[in-house]
Design an enzyme around this catalytic site. Structure first.
Site, PDB file in Angstrom:
ATOM      1  N   HIS A 145      -2.884   7.208   3.250  1.00  0.00           N
ATOM      2  CA  HIS A 145      -3.382   5.958   2.680  1.00  0.00           C
ATOM      3  C   HIS A 145      -4.799   5.710   3.197  1.00  0.00           C
ATOM      4  CE1 HIS A 145      -3.977   1.986   1.386  1.00  0.00           C
ATOM      5  NE2 HIS A 145      -3.668   1.387   2.510  1.00  0.00           N
ATOM      6  N   CYS A 168       0.823  -1.225   0.000  1.00  0.00           N
ATOM      7  CA  CYS A 168       0.000   0.000   0.000  1.00  0.00           C
ATOM      8  C   CYS A 168       0.853   1.269   0.000  1.00  0.00           C
ATOM      9  CB  CYS A 168      -0.951  -0.002   1.188  1.00  0.00           C
ATOM     10  SG  CYS A 168      -2.062  -1.402   1.180  1.00  0.00           S
ATOM     11  N   ASN A 193     -10.305   0.424   0.681  1.00  0.00           N
ATOM     12  CA  ASN A 193      -8.844   0.463   0.617  1.00  0.00           C
ATOM     13  C   ASN A 193      -8.395  -0.064  -0.748  1.00  0.00           C
ATOM     14  OD1 ASN A 193      -6.117  -0.065   0.837  1.00  0.00           O
ATOM     15  ND2 ASN A 193      -6.236  -1.029   2.852  1.00  0.00           N
TER      16      ASN A 193
END
Ligand code: UT7
Length: 316
Positions: free
Chosen positions: A243, A109, A273
Site C-alpha cells: 500500500h 486502504c 496515498n
C-alpha cells in the site's frame, strides 16, 4: 484465481508539494522527507465515477473478455458523492452492455485485498467466472484542507483488475481489529426533527504515529503469515507491492525482512496515498511497462482505517 487484465486512471490535476506550501504551513522538504511524496493527482474538473469507468474499461480491454461475460463487479470505495446507488452500479452503467450483480465494499486502504478475498470465494463456489474489481477513491475530499497533518498525504485515483479462475493466488489473509479513533472520517447525514447528529460530521482525523506503528506491525505479520502458509522465505518473492502510503512505512517493512529496494516498486512519489486504489494502480503501471514477468511471485500487503489489513501472495 488469476488476474487477466489491469487498468488505471488518474485525475489530470498534478499538485506539487510547493503548491501546497502556498496555502499550508508546510514545505516540500518536510513532505518529501517524512513521506516520500512529491506530487499527487487531485480531482478538480473530472469526477471519480469517470475515473473508475476509464480504469474498468482498460482492465476489461487488456483481459480480452467481452463486457457481457463479466458476471460480477466489486468496487472498493471508502466514500464518494453518491451514498446510494453504489459506485459499482455507476461503473456498470458506464460500461455499456453489462447487467451483472454489483456491490461496493469499504475495506479502507486494504479494500483491494478484501475484494480479492471475496472474488476468490465467488469464483471457487462457481457463482461467477469473470469478476471486475475496481478500486476508486477520492480521499482528498475527506480532508480538512487547512490541516497540514492529513491533506498533504492523499491523492485521488482508480485502479482495476479482471480476475478469473486459476491457480495463481497461493494464499491470502485479511484481518480487522476495531480501532475507531486512530483514523476516521465522519460525513454529514441529513438532520431530522428527531436527530441533529449531522453536527457530528468531521473531516479526516488521524493519529499518524499510531497508524504508522500499526501499519508496519500489521503488514509484517501478514507477510510472514503468508510466506509461512506457502512454505516460502522473503527471498523467494520477486516483488513486494505494498500500500502506497508512506515511503518510511515501506522502508521499515523492507528493512525488517531484509530485502533490497528494487523489490519494492513504488509510485507514491507521484500519486500520494490513493487508499485502496494504490495497489491496483501500481500493478497496472508495472504490467504496462512489462516489468511483471510471467511466473513472478508477488506479495501484496495493505492496511488502513478500521484497523484492517490484507495480504495476498500470487503468481503473475
Ligand atoms: O492509508 C493509511 C493512512 N495513513 C498513513 O499511512 C499515515 C501513517 N503515518 C505517517 O505516515 C506519519 O506519521 C506522518 C507522515 C503522518 C507524520 O510523520 P511523523 O514523522 O509521524 O510526524 P509527527 O506526526 O510526529 O509530526 C512531527 C512534526 C509535528 O510538529 P511538532 O509537534 O514536532 O512541533 C507536526 O505538527 O511535524 C509537524 N507536521 C508538519 N510539518 C510540516 C505535521 N504535518 C506537517 C506538514 N508539514 N504537512
Amino acid at each position: 484465481m488469476k488476474i487477466i487484465g489491469t487498468g488505471s486512471a488518474l485525475p489530470e490535476k498534478v499538485v506539487s508539494n510547493d503548491m501546497l506550501a502556498g496555502f499550508l504551513e508546510t514545505s516540500d522538504e518536510w513532505i518529501t522527507t517524512r513521506t516520500g511524496i512529491n506530487t499527487r493527482r487531485l480531482l478538480s474538473s473530472d469526477n471519480l465515477g469517470e475515473l473508475a469507468i476509464t480504469a474498468a474499461r482498460a482492465a476489461i480491454e487488456t483481459s480480452h473478455i467481452d463486457i457481457e461475460n463479466i458476471d460480477y463487479i466489486i468496487c472498493s470505495n471508502v466514500a464518494n458523492n453518491y451514498v446510494t446507488p453504489s459506485l459499482s452500479t455507476i461503473i456498470q452503467g458506464g460500461l455499456g452492455d453489462c447487467s451483472c450483480p454489483c456491490m461496493d465494499l469499504n475495506g479502507a486502504c486494504a479494500g483491494f485485498i478484501y475484494a480479492i478475498d471475496i472474488a476468490e470465494a465467488l469464483l471457487k463456489t462457481d457463482r461467477a467466472r469473470n469478476i471486475l474489481i475496481v478500486c476508486a477513491e477520492e480521499p482528498s475530499k475527506f480532508c480538512n484542507w487547512h490541516q497540514r497533518e492529513t491533506s498533504v498525504l492523499f491523492g485521488d485515483g482508480a485502479g482495476a483488475v479482471v480476475v478469473t479462475g486459476g491457480d495463481n493466488l497461493l494464499s491470502r489473509r485479511v484481518t480487522a481489529k476495531s480501532q475507531k479513533d486512530v483514523l476516521y472520517y465522519k460525513r454529514p447525514l441529513e438532520s431530522t426533527p428527531y436527530d441533529r447528529s449531522t453536527e457530528n460530521a468531521e473531516p479526516l482525523v488521524m493519529n499518524g504515529r499510531d497508524v504508522f506503528r500499526m501499519a508496519v506491525q500489521g503488514s509484517l505479520s501478514d507477510i510472514n503469515a503468508l510466506l509461512d502458509d506457502a512454505h516460502m522465505q522473503p527471498d523467494d518473492v520477486d516483488y513486494y507491492l505494498l500500500h502506497q502510503a508512506n515511503m518510511r512505512i515501506i522502508n521499515s517493512i523492507r528493512e525488517n525482512i531484509k530485502q533490497p529496494e528494487e523489490k519494492f516498486p513504488c509510485n507514491l512519489q507521484r500519486y500520494g496515498n490513493t487508499s485502496s486504489a494504490s495497489i491496483p494502480i501500481l500493478i497496472d503501471e508495472l504490467a504496462r511497462e512489462h516489468k511483471l514477468k510471467e511466473g513472478a511471485l508477488l506479495m501484496l500487503s495493505a492496511f488502513g482505517a478500521g484497523f484492517v489489513t490484507g495480504g495476498a501472495l500470487l503468481r503473475w
